[in-house]
Design a protein around this motif. Structure first.
Motif, PDB file in Angstrom:
ATOM      1  N   GLN B 194       0.818  -1.206   0.000  1.00  0.00           N
ATOM      2  CA  GLN B 194       0.000   0.000   0.000  1.00  0.00           C
ATOM      3  C   GLN B 194       0.861   1.269   0.000  1.00  0.00           C
ATOM      4  O   GLN B 194       0.453   2.292  -0.535  1.00  0.00           O
ATOM      5  N   THR B 195       2.080   1.185   0.583  1.00  0.00           N
ATOM      6  CA  THR B 195       2.960   2.353   0.550  1.00  0.00           C
ATOM      7  C   THR B 195       3.305   2.706  -0.888  1.00  0.00           C
ATOM      8  O   THR B 195       3.291   3.875  -1.284  1.00  0.00           O
ATOM      9  N   GLU B 196       3.627   1.651  -1.671  1.00  0.00           N
ATOM     10  CA  GLU B 196       3.937   1.843  -3.075  1.00  0.00           C
ATOM     11  C   GLU B 196       2.749   2.512  -3.766  1.00  0.00           C
ATOM     12  O   GLU B 196       2.894   3.484  -4.511  1.00  0.00           O
ATOM     13  N   ALA B 197       1.559   1.987  -3.489  1.00  0.00           N
ATOM     14  CA  ALA B 197       0.359   2.517  -4.129  1.00  0.00           C
ATOM     15  C   ALA B 197       0.150   3.980  -3.743  1.00  0.00           C
ATOM     16  O   ALA B 197      -0.068   4.843  -4.603  1.00  0.00           O
ATOM     17  N   MET B 198       0.218   4.281  -2.463  1.00  0.00           N
ATOM     18  CA  MET B 198      -0.069   5.632  -2.002  1.00  0.00           C
ATOM     19  C   MET B 198       0.940   6.627  -2.541  1.00  0.00           C
ATOM     20  O   MET B 198       0.600   7.760  -2.881  1.00  0.00           O
ATOM     21  N   SER B 199       2.225   6.199  -2.617  1.00  0.00           N
ATOM     22  CA  SER B 199       3.251   7.172  -2.984  1.00  0.00           C
ATOM     23  C   SER B 199       3.326   7.403  -4.492  1.00  0.00           C
ATOM     24  O   SER B 199       3.849   8.416  -4.932  1.00  0.00           O
ATOM     25  N   MET B 200       2.853   6.456  -5.301  1.00  0.00           N
ATOM     26  CA  MET B 200       3.038   6.596  -6.743  1.00  0.00           C
ATOM     27  C   MET B 200       1.779   7.014  -7.489  1.00  0.00           C
ATOM     28  O   MET B 200       1.849   7.654  -8.531  1.00  0.00           O
ATOM     29  N   ALA B 201       0.610   6.616  -6.981  1.00  0.00           N
ATOM     30  CA  ALA B 201      -0.566   6.569  -7.840  1.00  0.00           C
ATOM     31  C   ALA B 201      -1.240   7.920  -8.027  1.00  0.00           C
ATOM     32  O   ALA B 201      -1.245   8.773  -7.148  1.00  0.00           O
ATOM     33  N   ASP B 202      -1.808   8.110  -9.226  1.00  0.00           N
ATOM     34  CA  ASP B 202      -2.832   9.132  -9.420  1.00  0.00           C
ATOM     35  C   ASP B 202      -4.168   8.572  -8.942  1.00  0.00           C
ATOM     36  O   ASP B 202      -5.006   9.292  -8.429  1.00  0.00           O
ATOM     37  N   GLN B 203      -4.337   7.275  -9.178  1.00  0.00           N
ATOM     38  CA  GLN B 203      -5.565   6.622  -8.774  1.00  0.00           C
ATOM     39  C   GLN B 203      -5.233   5.255  -8.182  1.00  0.00           C
ATOM     40  O   GLN B 203      -4.448   4.510  -8.763  1.00  0.00           O
ATOM     41  N   VAL B 204      -5.822   4.970  -7.025  1.00  0.00           N
ATOM     42  CA  VAL B 204      -5.639   3.652  -6.427  1.00  0.00           C
ATOM     43  C   VAL B 204      -6.926   2.871  -6.618  1.00  0.00           C
ATOM     44  O   VAL B 204      -8.013   3.377  -6.341  1.00  0.00           O
ATOM     45  N   ILE B 205      -6.787   1.644  -7.147  1.00  0.00           N
ATOM     46  CA  ILE B 205      -7.951   0.771  -7.292  1.00  0.00           C
ATOM     47  C   ILE B 205      -7.732  -0.378  -6.325  1.00  0.00           C
ATOM     48  O   ILE B 205      -6.908  -1.258  -6.559  1.00  0.00           O
ATOM     49  N   LEU B 206      -8.441  -0.314  -5.220  1.00  0.00           N
ATOM     50  CA  LEU B 206      -8.253  -1.322  -4.181  1.00  0.00           C
ATOM     51  C   LEU B 206      -9.172  -2.495  -4.465  1.00  0.00           C
ATOM     52  O   LEU B 206     -10.379  -2.319  -4.638  1.00  0.00           O
ATOM     53  N   MET B 207      -8.578  -3.687  -4.533  1.00  0.00           N
ATOM     54  CA  MET B 207      -9.368  -4.875  -4.859  1.00  0.00           C
ATOM     55  C   MET B 207      -9.378  -5.840  -3.700  1.00  0.00           C
ATOM     56  O   MET B 207      -8.438  -5.911  -2.908  1.00  0.00           O
ATOM     57  N   ARG B 208     -10.471  -6.597  -3.633  1.00  0.00           N
ATOM     58  CA  ARG B 208     -10.586  -7.605  -2.586  1.00  0.00           C
ATOM     59  C   ARG B 208     -11.487  -8.704  -3.125  1.00  0.00           C
ATOM     60  O   ARG B 208     -12.587  -8.423  -3.615  1.00  0.00           O
ATOM     61  N   ALA B 209     -11.013  -9.936  -3.049  1.00  0.00           N
ATOM     62  CA  ALA B 209     -11.788 -11.117  -3.427  1.00  0.00           C
ATOM     63  C   ALA B 209     -12.487 -10.946  -4.782  1.00  0.00           C
ATOM     64  O   ALA B 209     -13.661 -11.228  -4.929  1.00  0.00           O
ATOM     65  N   GLY B 210     -11.748 -10.466  -5.762  1.00  0.00           N
ATOM     66  CA  GLY B 210     -12.264 -10.424  -7.125  1.00  0.00           C
ATOM     67  C   GLY B 210     -13.211  -9.291  -7.425  1.00  0.00           C
ATOM     68  O   GLY B 210     -13.906  -9.328  -8.435  1.00  0.00           O
ATOM     69  N   ALA B 211     -13.254  -8.279  -6.554  1.00  0.00           N
ATOM     70  CA  ALA B 211     -14.113  -7.129  -6.824  1.00  0.00           C
ATOM     71  C   ALA B 211     -13.367  -5.857  -6.429  1.00  0.00           C
ATOM     72  O   ALA B 211     -12.423  -5.908  -5.638  1.00  0.00           O
ATOM     73  N   VAL B 212     -13.786  -4.739  -7.013  1.00  0.00           N
ATOM     74  CA  VAL B 212     -13.169  -3.467  -6.641  1.00  0.00           C
ATOM     75  C   VAL B 212     -13.801  -3.011  -5.330  1.00  0.00           C
ATOM     76  O   VAL B 212     -15.015  -2.850  -5.232  1.00  0.00           O
ATOM     77  N   GLU B 213     -12.969  -2.826  -4.318  1.00  0.00           N
ATOM     78  CA  GLU B 213     -13.474  -2.429  -3.007  1.00  0.00           C
ATOM     79  C   GLU B 213     -13.682  -0.918  -2.972  1.00  0.00           C
ATOM     80  O   GLU B 213     -14.699  -0.420  -2.529  1.00  0.00           O
ATOM     81  N   GLN B 214     -12.685  -0.198  -3.473  1.00  0.00           N
ATOM     82  CA  GLN B 214     -12.788   1.252  -3.514  1.00  0.00           C
ATOM     83  C   GLN B 214     -11.759   1.761  -4.521  1.00  0.00           C
ATOM     84  O   GLN B 214     -10.653   1.246  -4.591  1.00  0.00           O
ATOM     85  N   ALA B 215     -12.148   2.765  -5.288  1.00  0.00           N
ATOM     86  CA  ALA B 215     -11.210   3.351  -6.230  1.00  0.00           C
ATOM     87  C   ALA B 215     -11.238   4.859  -6.058  1.00  0.00           C
ATOM     88  O   ALA B 215     -12.304   5.439  -5.837  1.00  0.00           O
ATOM     89  N   GLY B 216     -10.069   5.485  -6.148  1.00  0.00           N
ATOM     90  CA  GLY B 216     -10.038   6.934  -6.010  1.00  0.00           C
ATOM     91  C   GLY B 216      -8.618   7.423  -5.872  1.00  0.00           C
ATOM     92  O   GLY B 216      -7.666   6.632  -5.950  1.00  0.00           O
ATOM     93  N   VAL B 217      -8.460   8.719  -5.673  1.00  0.00           N
ATOM     94  CA  VAL B 217      -7.127   9.265  -5.458  1.00  0.00           C
ATOM     95  C   VAL B 217      -6.640   8.758  -4.102  1.00  0.00           C
ATOM     96  O   VAL B 217      -7.450   8.450  -3.226  1.00  0.00           O
ATOM     97  N   PRO B 218      -5.305   8.664  -3.906  1.00  0.00           N
ATOM     98  CA  PRO B 218      -4.800   8.114  -2.646  1.00  0.00           C
ATOM     99  C   PRO B 218      -5.359   8.841  -1.421  1.00  0.00           C
ATOM    100  O   PRO B 218      -5.717   8.199  -0.431  1.00  0.00           O
ATOM    101  N   GLU B 219      -5.472  10.181  -1.500  1.00  0.00           N
ATOM    102  CA  GLU B 219      -5.970  10.937  -0.347  1.00  0.00           C
ATOM    103  C   GLU B 219      -7.372  10.461   0.057  1.00  0.00           C
ATOM    104  O   GLU B 219      -7.704  10.387   1.240  1.00  0.00           O
ATOM    105  N   ALA B 220      -8.200  10.174  -0.953  1.00  0.00           N
ATOM    106  CA  ALA B 220      -9.572   9.785  -0.660  1.00  0.00           C
ATOM    107  C   ALA B 220      -9.616   8.445   0.059  1.00  0.00           C
ATOM    108  O   ALA B 220     -10.378   8.264   1.010  1.00  0.00           O
ATOM    109  N   LEU B 221      -8.760   7.529  -0.398  1.00  0.00           N
ATOM    110  CA  LEU B 221      -8.763   6.225   0.252  1.00  0.00           C
ATOM    111  C   LEU B 221      -8.277   6.327   1.685  1.00  0.00           C
ATOM    112  O   LEU B 221      -8.732   5.605   2.557  1.00  0.00           O
TER     113      LEU B 221
END
Lengths: 301, 364
Positions: B194-221
């Protein structure tokens, strides 16, 4: 283990060396008794005449080799062996690779195909030879029956001096290819699927990928298989004994079969020893050259 | 530069559904991270986008073109694999040029691209070496180089840094982000970090068990996790999640007394608190404001800050304090936090529910 060997001190080192020799002893004894001593014995025997009854062996120098040079059957057998090897080795390897590529994918029924391809390998050569004997029978045999459908007249495959060697080669390729396929199959499975995927993203020229990636990565296997195939080509005589006895007119006489004939039919053991030595030298030279040449073209991992 | 859109993508293996209808959109020229624990389907999704696997249902669009039926080579993308997928028998130069040669790019153009990639990634002195003669970081660079020379507008990376050590990983993170910005690439990046995701991304798409749990800018997550899972997954030293129970006038942490921190009922709800939002001071130094009495259980020193794990009623809460704290376990502490730092979730569904102590910011 280290503790048992007593790593420290000169006494420890001595014990360690003794232990090492003791561990090597069984293998060394077997190798010496069944490989090196007989080979040296043959080399010596080839320099003597064959003992007959009351007449003991006497030293004749290189007479046996001189006789060989003048022996047309030897030259015929040598020529046959070279043709046989040059024909069967590339064919068996090519077929093995093709079969391995075919059954390596995820095509339906590949388990059955693998078994079918491998089956000739597990059959005893004597049985295989008998089956093929039937295939090649004039008129009734499978080959003539099939060719007859296409209107080709029947012929005596094993009886014709121009066809018999080709028939023997076909049997050998059929028998060997399945065995070598297993090695190629094993090697193909060790190639990481990512490499193929990376290539698939770059382009869809499958033959290019095969030539630039698969084939080079299979090179160590090819070296191994080629050396084995070559040795087998000079070593396999079971089907000659069953199917043709080297005939007609030595047209299917291979070098090893000739050795067997000279030794155990003509009972000229000294001349057989000389022939054996020549065969040995040919095989050793081939194996070393092959390792040297192909190894240089094999990538280092 | 094309964007990427995925619509209703499904995939199952041997009857087990791995992706249940994924919808994702990545804007052109941005870096999107597919984040999730192992087995969540993020790599499968990437492979479907690459065309290395075929979906059971759904579409993959690159730019505005439906590429679902196209082979990988027909999608004009580059991919960096987790284990780099370098050809072991080819030297660095041939590895980088492999794809260009396969696509019959003229030699002069190949040389230009190779020179540029080697310059960008500092591969010049390594061109004659075989992969086995390279360190992990160098192999990683070669894999990047291979993706760069293709000059594909879309690049996919499958956990490209997971085989590197921590220091190198940080450097490469920055380098990849730089490259992506400089070349204006659309980059889809898979990681479980998650550190990699937060520090690099314009958009993080968080997935869990084959579905998108939450997608958005790192700040929003980080600021507004929509589920307990997102709350726990994002943030180093994860969010405290404690069960609430009903008490007079609101909801409180089980086993605590005093003014209830949460208005409305507590039962069936979970309170989330980020360790960095919790102020922990020894009992005597407390300013006397509202807060909870707690007992220190353990103290972990991390250099820049310390993590204090405290017992609060029947629950445990971790607080982050800057600098070094020298406190004995058992020390009584006073914990407090601003009302807006509280995240409330329904225990049953794990979904975020509005914090009745605050006006709902999303509604605002």
């Amino acid at each position: 283990m280290t503790a048992a060997l007593g790593g420290a001190g000169p006494r420890g080192a001595g014990a360690q060396a003794l232990m090492a020799w003791l561990l090597l002893l069984p293998a060394a004894v077997l190798l010496a008794a069944f490989t090196y001593v007989p080979a040296l014995g043959s080399a010596l025997a080839s320099l003597y005449s064959t003992p007959h009854g009351a007449r003991p062996a006497r030293f004749v120098g290189l007479d046996n080799y001189a006789a060989m040079a003048a022996d047309p059957v030897f030259w015929r057998a040598l020529q046959n062996s070279v043709v046989y090897a040059a024909g069967t080795v590339p064919l068996a390897i090519g077929l093995a690779l093709a079969m391995a590529l075919l059954v390596n994918g995820s095509a339906p029924g590949r388990g059955l195909l693998r078994t079918a391809f491998f089956l000739p390998t597990v059959l005893p050569m004597i049985a295989v030879a008998n089956i093929w004997l039937f295939f090649f029978t004039q008129d009734y045999g499978l080959v003539d029956q099939l060719l007859g459908l296409a209107g080709v007249p029947p012929r005596n495959w094993l009886g014709g001096p121009h066809t018999v060697l080709g028939c023997m080669m076909a049997v050998a390729v059929w028998k060997e290819a399945g065995f070598f396929m297993i090695f190629y199959l094993a090697a193909l499975q060790t190639i990481p699927p990512n490499l193929r995927e990376a290539a698939a993203i770059d382009g869809d020229r499958r033959f290019y990928v095969f030539r630039r990636v698969t084939l080079p990565l299979l090179m160590p296997t090819t070296v191994f298989v080629a050396v084995n195939a070559l040795i087998n080509a000079f070593r396999l005589v079971d089907h000659v004994i069953v199917m043709t006895n080297g005939g007609p007119d030595n047209a299917s006489n291979l070098l090893l079969y000739y050795v067997y004939e000279v030794a155990f039919k003509f009972w000229d053991t000294s001349y057989a020893a000389a022939l054996t030595l020549v065969l040995l030298v040919i095989l050793a030279t081939l194996a070393f050259t092959q390792f040297a040449v192909l190894d240089r073209r094999t990538h280092c991992r | 530069m094309p964007g990427v859109r995925v619509e209703g993508l499904r995939r199952s293996w041997g009857g087990v559904a791995v992706l249940h209808g994924i919808d994702v959109a990545v804007a052109p020229g941005t870096l999107a991270v597919l984040l999730g624990p192992s087995g969540c389907g993020k790599s499968t999704l990437l492979r479907l986008i690459a065309g290395l696997d075929a979906p059971d249902a759904g579409r993959v669009l690159i730019g505005d073109t439906d590429v679902t039926a196209r082979p990988p080579s027909g999608r004009d993308l580059a991919m960096v694999f987790q284990n780099y997928a370098l050809f072991p028998h080819l030297d660095v130069r041939e590895n980088i040029l492999f794809g260009l040669k396969m696509r019959r790019i003229p030699a002069a153009e190949r040389a230009r691209r190779l020179a540029r990639a080697a310059e960008t990634l500092g591969l010049g002195p390594l061109l004659g070496r075989k992969p086995a003669q390279l360190s992990g970081g160098q192999q990683q660079r070669v894999a990047l180089g291979r993706a760069l020379v293709s000059e594909a507008p879309l690049c996919l990376m499958d956990e490209p840094l997971s085989n590197l050590d921590a220091q190198l990983r940080q450097d490469m993170r920055r380098e990849i982000r730089d490259l992506q910005r400089r070349l204006g690439l659309t980059l889809l990046y898979v990681t479980h970090d998650q550190t990699e995701a937060m520090s690099m991304a314009d958009q993080v798409i968080l997935m869990r068990a084959g579905a998108v749990e939450q997608a958005g800018v790192p700040e929003a997550l980080y600021a507004r996790p929509e589920t307990v899972f997102a709350a726990r997954f994002i943030g180093t030293s994860p969010m405290n999640l404690v069960a609430l129970e009903d008490c007079d006038g609101g909801g409180a942490i089980a086993g605590t007394s005093g003014a209830p921190p949460v208005q409305g009922g507590g039962a069936g709800r979970i309170l989330g608190l980020r360790p960095e939002d919790v102020a922990a001071v020894p009992e005597g130094q407390a300013g006397g404001g509202p807060g909870l009495a707690a007992t220190l259980v353990s103290c972990e020193y991390h250099g820049a800050d310390s993590l204090l794990t405290c017992r609060v009623g029947a629950e445990r809460v971790t607080a982050r304090r800057p600098g070094l704290m020298r406190l004995q376990p058992g020390t009584p502490l006073h914990l407090s936090w601003p009302a807006e730092a509280m995240h409330l979730f329904e225990a049953g569904t794990g979904r975020r529910c509005p914090n009745p102590s605050l006006p709902d910011r999303r509604a605002a």
